[in-house]
Design a protein around this motif. Structure first.
Motif, PDB file in Angstrom:
ATOM      1  N   ASP A 110       0.859  -1.184   0.000  1.00 18.48           N
ATOM      2  CA  ASP A 110       0.000   0.000   0.000  1.00 18.48           C
ATOM      3  C   ASP A 110       0.894   1.232   0.000  1.00 18.48           C
ATOM      4  O   ASP A 110       1.440   1.612   1.037  1.00 18.48           O
ATOM      5  CB  ASP A 110      -0.913  -0.007   1.226  1.00 18.48           C
ATOM      6  CG  ASP A 110      -1.903   1.147   1.238  1.00 18.48           C
ATOM      7  OD1 ASP A 110      -1.820   2.009   0.339  1.00 18.48           O
ATOM      8  OD2 ASP A 110      -2.754   1.197   2.143  1.00 18.48           O
ATOM      9  N   ARG A 111       1.050   1.858  -1.148  1.00 16.02           N
ATOM     10  CA  ARG A 111       1.933   3.010  -1.274  1.00 16.02           C
ATOM     11  C   ARG A 111       1.505   4.158  -0.386  1.00 16.02           C
ATOM     12  O   ARG A 111       2.321   5.025  -0.038  1.00 16.02           O
ATOM     13  CB  ARG A 111       1.949   3.487  -2.734  1.00 16.02           C
ATOM     14  CG  ARG A 111       2.727   2.619  -3.677  1.00 16.02           C
ATOM     15  CD  ARG A 111       4.194   2.567  -3.313  1.00 16.02           C
ATOM     16  NE  ARG A 111       4.745   3.848  -2.926  1.00 16.02           N
ATOM     17  CZ  ARG A 111       5.881   3.997  -2.257  1.00 16.02           C
ATOM     18  NH1 ARG A 111       6.580   2.953  -1.897  1.00 16.02           N
ATOM     19  NH2 ARG A 111       6.331   5.199  -1.946  1.00 16.02           N
ATOM     20  N   ALA A 112       0.235   4.200  -0.006  1.00 15.38           N
ATOM     21  CA  ALA A 112      -0.236   5.304   0.831  1.00 15.38           C
ATOM     22  C   ALA A 112       0.442   5.292   2.204  1.00 15.38           C
ATOM     23  O   ALA A 112       0.560   6.343   2.841  1.00 15.38           O
ATOM     24  CB  ALA A 112      -1.751   5.219   1.001  1.00 15.38           C
ATOM     25  N   VAL A 113       0.887   4.127   2.652  1.00 15.80           N
ATOM     26  CA  VAL A 113       1.488   4.032   3.990  1.00 15.80           C
ATOM     27  C   VAL A 113       2.826   4.763   4.058  1.00 15.80           C
ATOM     28  O   VAL A 113       2.998   5.673   4.879  1.00 15.80           O
ATOM     29  CB  VAL A 113       1.619   2.560   4.430  1.00 15.80           C
ATOM     30  CG1 VAL A 113       2.357   2.465   5.759  1.00 15.80           C
ATOM     31  CG2 VAL A 113       0.234   1.922   4.558  1.00 15.80           C
ATOM     32  N   PRO A 114       3.827   4.428   3.216  1.00 11.90           N
ATOM     33  CA  PRO A 114       5.071   5.207   3.276  1.00 11.90           C
ATOM     34  C   PRO A 114       4.894   6.657   2.856  1.00 11.90           C
ATOM     35  O   PRO A 114       5.595   7.544   3.366  1.00 11.90           O
ATOM     36  CB  PRO A 114       6.011   4.448   2.329  1.00 11.90           C
ATOM     37  CG  PRO A 114       5.138   3.612   1.482  1.00 11.90           C
ATOM     38  CD  PRO A 114       3.944   3.278   2.302  1.00 11.90           C
ATOM     39  N   ASP A 115       3.942   6.927   1.957  1.00  8.41           N
ATOM     40  CA  ASP A 115       3.698   8.310   1.552  1.00  8.41           C
ATOM     41  C   ASP A 115       3.217   9.142   2.736  1.00  8.41           C
ATOM     42  O   ASP A 115       3.668  10.278   2.939  1.00  8.41           O
ATOM     43  CB  ASP A 115       2.666   8.357   0.430  1.00  8.41           C
ATOM     44  CG  ASP A 115       3.214   7.867  -0.903  1.00  8.41           C
ATOM     45  OD1 ASP A 115       4.446   7.698  -1.010  1.00  8.41           O
ATOM     46  OD2 ASP A 115       2.404   7.633  -1.818  1.00  8.41           O
ATOM     47  N   ALA A 116       2.300   8.582   3.521  1.00  7.91           N
ATOM     48  CA  ALA A 116       1.795   9.288   4.695  1.00  7.91           C
ATOM     49  C   ALA A 116       2.898   9.481   5.731  1.00  7.91           C
ATOM     50  O   ALA A 116       2.978  10.519   6.397  1.00  7.91           O
ATOM     51  CB  ALA A 116       0.622   8.531   5.296  1.00  7.91           C
TER      52      ALA A 116
END
Length: 211
Positions: A120-126
């Motif tokens: 889930d790319r949103a995790v490291p992005d966040a």
């Protein structure tokens, strides 16, 4: 999402193009340092005359932290950053895979590398957004959450350019330094070990032991 500091550091250091950490040797040291900071923040590790002492050997419930805790007593902080670092990094990857944040493809040959994919790319992005807010924010450093201050200090020390660019390193030097200084409240030697990470990383690339 897991919130232990070693896992967060790993996710900060993850690079899509590398299918793993931006630099595996550097990330090994960052993850080890993050583990020590996490244990010290939980009150499990203290410092006595520059030597690490264990205040409680009771399991934390986190297998990565517990593995480091079992072998921490009687060593210096810098030594603990280097010890068993490759193993600790692999254990963090396995833990992230177990909670569904990573998929792991083992190497086909003995000398191959693991290929890892964040699910889930949103995790490291966040996570990067959190650290960026700590870096670029106008509030006092003392108001930054302790975990975010530690992540910023580690990313800067490790040269994680997706988080702290070279220009950021110059522009926000005072703010980064203040975040690193906060580690001294946990243990003076821990702050020193993090400040020494750039030198430790150079030594590691030269074949320094401590698998």
């Amino acid at each position: 999402m897991t919130d232990d500091l070693p896992s967060l550091v790993y996710l900060l250091a993850y690079d899509d193009s590398a299918q793993g950490p931006y630099d595996r040797a550097r990330t090994e040291l960052l993850v080890r340092a993050a583990t020590l900071i996490d244990l010290a923040s939980r009150g499990r590790l203290k410092e006595d005359g520059g030597t690490v002492t264990v205040t409680s050997a009771e399991p934390t419930g986190d297998p990565v932290l517990d593995a480091v805790l079992r072998n921490a007593a009687g060593h210096g902080w810098k030594q603990l950053v280097r010890r068993r670092r490759r193993r600790t990094l692999t254990e963090v990857e396995d833990r992230l895979a177990a909670v569904g944040l990573l998929t792991v493809k083992e190497p086909r040959t003995r000398f191959g590398s693991r290929r890892l994919t964040v699910t889930d790319r949103a995790v490291p992005d966040a996570l990067r957004a959190r650290v960026s807010a700590a870096l670029h924010g106008e509030g006092a450093v003392r108001e930054i959450p302790a975990a975010d201050a530690a992540l910023l200090a580690l990313a800067a020390a490790g040269g994680v350019r997706s988080v702290v660019s070279r220009q950021d390193q110059k522009t926000f030097r005072t703010r980064i330094d203040a975040c690193t200084e906060r580690l001294g409240a946990l243990a003076p030697g821990l702050e020193t070990a993090v400040r020494a990470l750039p030198t430790t990383m150079i030594a590691a690339q030269g074949g320094m032991g401590g698998s």
